[in-house]
Design a protein around this motif. Structure first.
Motif, short mmCIF file in Angstrom:
data_model
loop_
_atom_site.label_atom_id
_atom_site.label_comp_id
_atom_site.label_asym_id
_atom_site.label_seq_id
_atom_site.Cartn_x
_atom_site.Cartn_y
_atom_site.Cartn_z
N MET A 1 27.57 33.93 43.56
CA MET A 1 27.57 35.37 43.48
C MET A 1 26.65 35.98 44.53
O MET A 1 26.85 37.12 44.91
N ASP A 5 28.24 39.54 46.67
CA ASP A 5 28.03 40.50 45.58
C ASP A 5 28.37 41.93 45.97
O ASP A 5 28.59 42.78 45.13
N HIS A 8 34.12 44.30 46.66
CA HIS A 8 34.87 44.66 45.45
C HIS A 8 35.87 43.57 45.08
O HIS A 8 36.11 43.32 43.90
N HIS A 11 34.27 40.88 42.86
CA HIS A 11 34.10 41.29 41.46
C HIS A 11 35.44 41.36 40.73
O HIS A 11 35.52 41.03 39.55
N ILE A 14 36.30 37.72 39.81
CA ILE A 14 35.47 37.29 38.69
C ILE A 14 35.95 37.93 37.40
O ILE A 14 36.01 37.30 36.34
N SER A 15 36.33 39.20 37.48
CA SER A 15 36.84 39.91 36.32
C SER A 15 38.10 39.23 35.77
O SER A 15 38.24 39.06 34.56
N HIS A 30 32.59 43.42 35.38
CA HIS A 30 32.85 43.14 36.79
C HIS A 30 33.94 44.05 37.35
O HIS A 30 33.91 44.40 38.54
N GLN A 33 32.18 47.15 38.25
CA GLN A 33 31.42 46.94 39.49
C GLN A 33 32.37 46.96 40.70
O GLN A 33 32.04 47.54 41.73
N ALA A 34 33.54 46.36 40.56
CA ALA A 34 34.53 46.39 41.64
C ALA A 34 34.94 47.82 41.95
O ALA A 34 35.06 48.20 43.12
#
Length: 56
Positions: A1, A5, A8, A11, A14-15, A30, A33-34
């Motif tokens: 990460m 980080d 977008h 994230h 990861i989502s 996540h 965050q994206a």
């Protein structure tokens, strides 16, 4: 990460992984965050994805 980080796409990936594992709260975190990191032309798409995730 630590390597990506600020991206977008990272994230979002990861989502998706968290969603597949059944960890929806981490997936939403996540995805949020994206959306925050996405360029303006993609922010609306992330908002739609967040809305769909919250409906499930």
């Amino acid at each position: 990460m630590k390597l990506a980080d600020y991206r977008h796409e990272f994230h979002f990936g990861i989502s998706r992984a968290y969603y597949q594992n059944g960890q929806r709260w981490l997936s939403e975190r996540h995805l949020t965050q994206a959306a925050a990191l996405a360029p303006s032309e993609e922010k609306q798409r992330y908002q739609y994805k967040l809305a769909a995730l919250r409906l499930r």
